[in-house]
Design a protein around this motif. Structure first.
Motif, PDB file in Angstrom:
ATOM      1  N   PRO A  46       0.711  -1.157   0.023  1.00 29.93           N
ATOM      2  CA  PRO A  46       0.055   0.143  -0.035  1.00 29.93           C
ATOM      3  C   PRO A  46       0.990   1.335   0.002  1.00 29.93           C
ATOM      4  O   PRO A  46       2.030   1.259   0.625  1.00 29.93           O
ATOM      5  CB  PRO A  46      -0.770  -0.063   1.234  1.00 29.93           C
ATOM      6  N   GLY A  47       0.507   2.273  -0.681  1.00 26.56           N
ATOM      7  CA  GLY A  47       1.315   3.290  -0.909  1.00 26.56           C
ATOM      8  C   GLY A  47       2.238   3.375  -1.933  1.00 26.56           C
ATOM      9  O   GLY A  47       3.209   4.683  -1.646  1.00 26.56           O
ATOM     10  N   THR A  48       2.344   2.667  -2.663  1.00 30.49           N
ATOM     11  CA  THR A  48       3.514   2.382  -3.632  1.00 30.49           C
ATOM     12  C   THR A  48       2.873   2.142  -5.057  1.00 30.49           C
ATOM     13  O   THR A  48       1.987   1.809  -5.235  1.00 30.49           O
ATOM     14  CB  THR A  48       4.568   1.463  -3.137  1.00 30.49           C
ATOM     15  N   PHE A  49       3.874   2.753  -6.203  1.00 26.73           N
ATOM     16  CA  PHE A  49       3.863   2.190  -7.131  1.00 26.73           C
ATOM     17  C   PHE A  49       4.987   1.348  -7.476  1.00 26.73           C
ATOM     18  O   PHE A  49       6.021   1.086  -6.892  1.00 26.73           O
ATOM     19  CB  PHE A  49       4.104   3.436  -8.454  1.00 26.73           C
ATOM     20  N   VAL A  50       4.469   0.356  -8.354  1.00 25.90           N
ATOM     21  CA  VAL A  50       5.527  -0.466  -9.045  1.00 25.90           C
ATOM     22  C   VAL A  50       6.106   0.089 -10.307  1.00 25.90           C
ATOM     23  O   VAL A  50       5.444   0.239 -11.256  1.00 25.90           O
ATOM     24  CB  VAL A  50       5.184  -2.011  -9.146  1.00 25.90           C
ATOM     25  N   VAL A  51       7.365   0.408 -10.364  1.00 25.24           N
ATOM     26  CA  VAL A  51       8.053   1.005 -11.511  1.00 25.24           C
ATOM     27  C   VAL A  51       8.885   0.022 -12.301  1.00 25.24           C
ATOM     28  O   VAL A  51       9.782  -0.767 -11.583  1.00 25.24           O
ATOM     29  CB  VAL A  51       8.904   2.196 -11.201  1.00 25.24           C
ATOM     30  N   ASN A  52       8.866   0.050 -13.675  1.00 27.13           N
ATOM     31  CA  ASN A  52       9.651  -1.013 -14.194  1.00 27.13           C
ATOM     32  C   ASN A  52      10.303  -0.345 -15.608  1.00 27.13           C
ATOM     33  O   ASN A  52       9.704   0.555 -16.131  1.00 27.13           O
ATOM     34  CB  ASN A  52       8.997  -2.568 -14.469  1.00 27.13           C
ATOM     35  N   ILE A  53      11.467  -0.735 -15.914  1.00 29.53           N
ATOM     36  CA  ILE A  53      11.817  -0.307 -17.243  1.00 29.53           C
ATOM     37  C   ILE A  53      11.318  -0.937 -18.559  1.00 29.53           C
ATOM     38  O   ILE A  53      11.117  -2.333 -18.562  1.00 29.53           O
ATOM     39  CB  ILE A  53      13.260  -0.631 -17.104  1.00 29.53           C
ATOM     40  N   GLY A  54      10.966  -0.014 -19.619  1.00 28.37           N
ATOM     41  CA  GLY A  54      10.520  -0.593 -20.877  1.00 28.37           C
ATOM     42  C   GLY A  54      11.745  -1.183 -21.858  1.00 28.37           C
ATOM     43  O   GLY A  54      12.770  -0.567 -21.524  1.00 28.37           O
ATOM     44  N   LYS A  55      11.291  -1.745 -22.659  1.00 24.37           N
ATOM     45  CA  LYS A  55      12.259  -2.149 -23.825  1.00 24.37           C
ATOM     46  C   LYS A  55      12.961  -1.167 -24.485  1.00 24.37           C
ATOM     47  O   LYS A  55      14.123  -1.395 -24.781  1.00 24.37           O
ATOM     48  CB  LYS A  55      11.596  -3.248 -24.768  1.00 24.37           C
ATOM     49  N   ALA A  56      12.016   0.072 -24.809  1.00 20.37           N
ATOM     50  CA  ALA A  56      12.981   1.112 -25.562  1.00 20.37           C
ATOM     51  C   ALA A  56      14.042   1.696 -24.531  1.00 20.37           C
ATOM     52  O   ALA A  56      15.345   1.832 -25.100  1.00 20.37           O
ATOM     53  CB  ALA A  56      11.820   2.274 -25.793  1.00 20.37           C
ATOM     54  N   LEU A  57      13.717   1.776 -23.245  1.00 20.21           N
ATOM     55  CA  LEU A  57      14.719   2.490 -22.552  1.00 20.21           C
ATOM     56  C   LEU A  57      15.892   1.602 -22.417  1.00 20.21           C
ATOM     57  O   LEU A  57      17.101   1.982 -22.248  1.00 20.21           O
ATOM     58  CB  LEU A  57      14.179   2.683 -21.004  1.00 20.21           C
ATOM     59  N   GLU A  58      15.659   0.296 -22.446  1.00 21.18           N
ATOM     60  CA  GLU A  58      16.710  -0.802 -22.308  1.00 21.18           C
ATOM     61  C   GLU A  58      17.701  -0.507 -23.672  1.00 21.18           C
ATOM     62  O   GLU A  58      18.799  -0.506 -23.566  1.00 21.18           O
ATOM     63  CB  GLU A  58      16.456  -2.240 -22.314  1.00 21.18           C
ATOM     64  N   THR A  59      16.838  -0.331 -24.717  1.00 15.73           N
ATOM     65  CA  THR A  59      17.628  -0.457 -25.913  1.00 15.73           C
ATOM     66  C   THR A  59      18.511   1.013 -25.964  1.00 15.73           C
ATOM     67  O   THR A  59      19.710   0.818 -26.423  1.00 15.73           O
ATOM     68  CB  THR A  59      16.635  -0.275 -27.133  1.00 15.73           C
ATOM     69  N   VAL A  60      17.972   1.988 -25.572  1.00 13.89           N
ATOM     70  CA  VAL A  60      18.774   3.279 -25.760  1.00 13.89           C
ATOM     71  C   VAL A  60      19.873   3.310 -24.740  1.00 13.89           C
ATOM     72  O   VAL A  60      20.887   3.986 -24.933  1.00 13.89           O
ATOM     73  CB  VAL A  60      17.925   4.470 -25.712  1.00 13.89           C
ATOM     74  N   THR A  61      19.949   2.567 -23.779  1.00 10.46           N
ATOM     75  CA  THR A  61      20.881   2.690 -22.863  1.00 10.46           C
ATOM     76  C   THR A  61      21.854   1.605 -23.027  1.00 10.46           C
ATOM     77  O   THR A  61      22.592   1.201 -21.811  1.00 10.46           O
ATOM     78  CB  THR A  61      20.390   2.833 -21.199  1.00 10.46           C
ATOM     79  N   ARG A  62      21.845   1.020 -23.963  1.00  7.49           N
ATOM     80  CA  ARG A  62      22.758  -0.131 -24.574  1.00  7.49           C
ATOM     81  C   ARG A  62      22.645  -1.246 -23.547  1.00  7.49           C
ATOM     82  O   ARG A  62      23.787  -2.152 -22.925  1.00  7.49           O
ATOM     83  CB  ARG A  62      24.378   0.287 -24.409  1.00  7.49           C
ATOM     84  N   GLY A  63      21.450  -1.546 -22.880  1.00  2.00           N
ATOM     85  CA  GLY A  63      20.988  -2.545 -21.845  1.00  2.00           C
ATOM     86  C   GLY A  63      21.630  -2.401 -20.569  1.00  2.00           C
ATOM     87  O   GLY A  63      21.317  -3.288 -19.424  1.00  2.00           O
ATOM     88  N   ILE A  76      14.900   4.098 -32.371  1.00  2.00           N
ATOM     89  CA  ILE A  76      15.501   3.622 -31.226  1.00  2.00           C
ATOM     90  C   ILE A  76      17.189   3.186 -31.379  1.00  2.00           C
ATOM     91  O   ILE A  76      17.992   3.688 -30.811  1.00  2.00           O
ATOM     92  CB  ILE A  76      14.727   2.701 -30.398  1.00  2.00           C
ATOM     93  N   GLY A  77      17.028   2.371 -32.588  1.00  2.00           N
ATOM     94  CA  GLY A  77      18.477   1.746 -32.657  1.00  2.00           C
ATOM     95  C   GLY A  77      19.541   2.722 -33.277  1.00  2.00           C
ATOM     96  O   GLY A  77      20.662   2.522 -33.191  1.00  2.00           O
ATOM     97  N   GLU A  78      19.047   4.029 -33.856  1.00  2.00           N
ATOM     98  CA  GLU A  78      19.919   4.900 -34.274  1.00  2.00           C
ATOM     99  C   GLU A  78      20.282   6.224 -33.378  1.00  2.00           C
ATOM    100  O   GLU A  78      20.968   7.071 -33.639  1.00  2.00           O
ATOM    101  CB  GLU A  78      19.390   5.534 -35.580  1.00  2.00           C
ATOM    102  N   ASN A  79      19.678   5.745 -32.048  1.00  3.58           N
ATOM    103  CA  ASN A  79      19.870   6.880 -30.959  1.00  3.58           C
ATOM    104  C   ASN A  79      20.385   6.160 -29.724  1.00  3.58           C
ATOM    105  O   ASN A  79      19.876   6.913 -28.252  1.00  3.58           O
ATOM    106  CB  ASN A  79      18.713   7.553 -30.757  1.00  3.58           C
ATOM    107  N   VAL A  80      21.236   5.300 -29.522  1.00  2.00           N
ATOM    108  CA  VAL A  80      21.494   4.809 -28.448  1.00  2.00           C
ATOM    109  C   VAL A  80      22.734   5.789 -28.073  1.00  2.00           C
ATOM    110  O   VAL A  80      23.285   6.595 -28.391  1.00  2.00           O
ATOM    111  CB  VAL A  80      22.482   3.214 -28.635  1.00  2.00           C
ATOM    112  N   LEU A  81      22.642   5.851 -26.486  1.00  2.00           N
ATOM    113  CA  LEU A  81      23.390   6.650 -25.638  1.00  2.00           C
ATOM    114  C   LEU A  81      25.005   6.503 -25.439  1.00  2.00           C
ATOM    115  O   LEU A  81      25.027   5.316 -25.486  1.00  2.00           O
ATOM    116  CB  LEU A  81      22.516   7.151 -24.390  1.00  2.00           C
ATOM    117  N   ASP A  82      25.602   7.315 -25.270  1.00  2.00           N
ATOM    118  CA  ASP A  82      27.039   6.970 -24.553  1.00  2.00           C
ATOM    119  C   ASP A  82      27.167   7.099 -22.977  1.00  2.00           C
ATOM    120  O   ASP A  82      26.624   8.087 -22.536  1.00  2.00           O
ATOM    121  CB  ASP A  82      28.004   8.073 -25.448  1.00  2.00           C
TER     122      ASP A  82
END
Length: 364
Positions: free
Chosen positions: A237-254, A288-294
């Motif tokens: 109670p009183g919380t959100f469950v937060v999780n990472i989406g596949k797009a965020l995983e991709t742009v952050t190189r996993g 997404i594949g052309e915008n991965v971060l460093d």
């Protein structure tokens, strides 16, 4: 080892607003994002009275007459917004035993012939009859407006946790971060028999972040660790469950980990489980594949220390490497809701369903 996590970390969001405690929050967030991909978030600025109100509304929007639910069925909407009957989708060849509404933040669609079809995806939601659930639309819009603001604050904190500037994420949002984000109200009934307990099968979320409000006390959500074990994420109670989406995983190189998860149906003799997920979208035209971060080498090293991952049970959203994110989203929706595709996207319907309308859609 991080791969052996047996519970989901709980982060206190209030720590992020205090200069002296923010470093501790950022450190906890870094661990959760890289090693787990899921976390509980407590003490958020989303008004408690609005959280309580949408929890109270959740069963009520399903208790209205079936004809009233069918009046706003998703097949009416080129935006894939509206009501879906129980058992309409398959995941990994098994029926997802859930009934749901898809809603979204306000958006006026401006698609015109010649534009990419995926630009039809954002548009006005359908809402249950106000006379049957008085105040629901106003309350739900107020609630998701607050969750949207929280999600944008949180993605900036996440940037800090993985050693980049919040402005590095700007390319994935429209100017001013003016976007449409999606939300659902989901009912997982007690299964009619013992043949399956799949509420929804193993999957990844798309987009960047999901903020889930578990709207009843039932267990059911499970998260898969790197070793392949399924770990319970019971309601707190009183919380959100937060999780990472596949797009965020991709742009952050996993580096930020999208984690496979599933929902088990309530046990026999129990009552329905309700959940209210909010999905943070990204720009529809970004590839997404052309915008991965460093990242700095010392940050990438943390991914290596995570260890090798056993092949997860989820495989969806693999197309993020090749296509605009809006097209990836549209393909996923077409596969999951062929009746909508048949009416509003006939060419895509014929591509994925050459033999005609199937009895159920499939995520993968």
């Amino acid at each position: 080892m991080a791969s052996n996590f047996s519970s989901i970390p709980i982060l206190d969001y209030s720590l992020a607003s205090n200069h002296s405690t923010k470093p501790d929050f950022i450190e906890q967030l870094r661990h959760a994002v890289i090693n787990v991909g899921f976390l509980y978030l407590s003490n958020t600025p989303v008004a408690r009275e609005d959280i309580d109100a949408v929890i109270e509304y959740a069963p009520r929007v399903f208790d209205i007459p079936q004809e009233a639910k069918d009046k706003v069925r998703m097949a009416n909407s080129p935006h894939f917004l509206g009501y879906s009957r129980f058992g309409a989708e398959l995941t990994k060849g098994k029926t997802d035993q859930r009934e749901q509404y898809d809603f979204a933040t306000p958006w006026t669609n401006t698609w015109k012939p010649g534009d990419p079809e995926y630009l039809k995806l954002w548009g006005e939601p359908q809402w249950p009859d106000e006379e049957l659930v008085p105040g629901f639309k106003e309350t739900f819009l107020r609630y998701i407006d607050q969750v949207e603001k929280l999600s944008l604050e949180f993605i900036d904190l996440l940037a800090e946790a993985i050693g980049i500037s919040p402005s590095d994420f700007d390319r994935f949002f429209n100017p001013g971060r003016h976007m449409q984000h999606r939300a659902k109200v989901v009912k997982y009934p007690v299964p009619p028999d013992s043949s399956s307990n799949q509420g929804v099968g193993p999957h990844f979320d798309g987009g960047f972040l999901t903020f889930l409000l578990q709207a009843s006390p039932h267990r059911g959500l499970q998260v898969q660790n790197l070793r392949g074990d399924w770990i319970d994420a019971p309601p707190i109670p009183g919380t959100f469950v937060v999780n990472i989406g596949k797009a965020l995983e991709t742009v952050t190189r996993g580096l930020a980990r999208a984690t496979s998860h599933r929902v088990l149906s309530p046990k026999p003799g129990s009552t329905p489980r309700y959940s209210i997920p909010f999905f943070q979208n990204i720009r529809q035209d970004v590839r997404i594949g052309e915008n991965v971060l460093d990242f700095k080498p010392e940050i990438l090293k943390l991914k290596e220390l995570r260890g090798e991952e056993r092949a997860p049970d989820s495989v969806n959203y693999a197309e993020y490497g090749q296509l605009p994110s809006g097209e990836v989203a549209l393909i996923g929706r077409v596969k999951s809701h062929p009746d909508v595709a048949q009416r509003h996207y006939p060419d895509l319907f014929k591509r994925f369903f050459p033999d005609g309308l199937p009895a159920q859609g499939f995520a993968y």
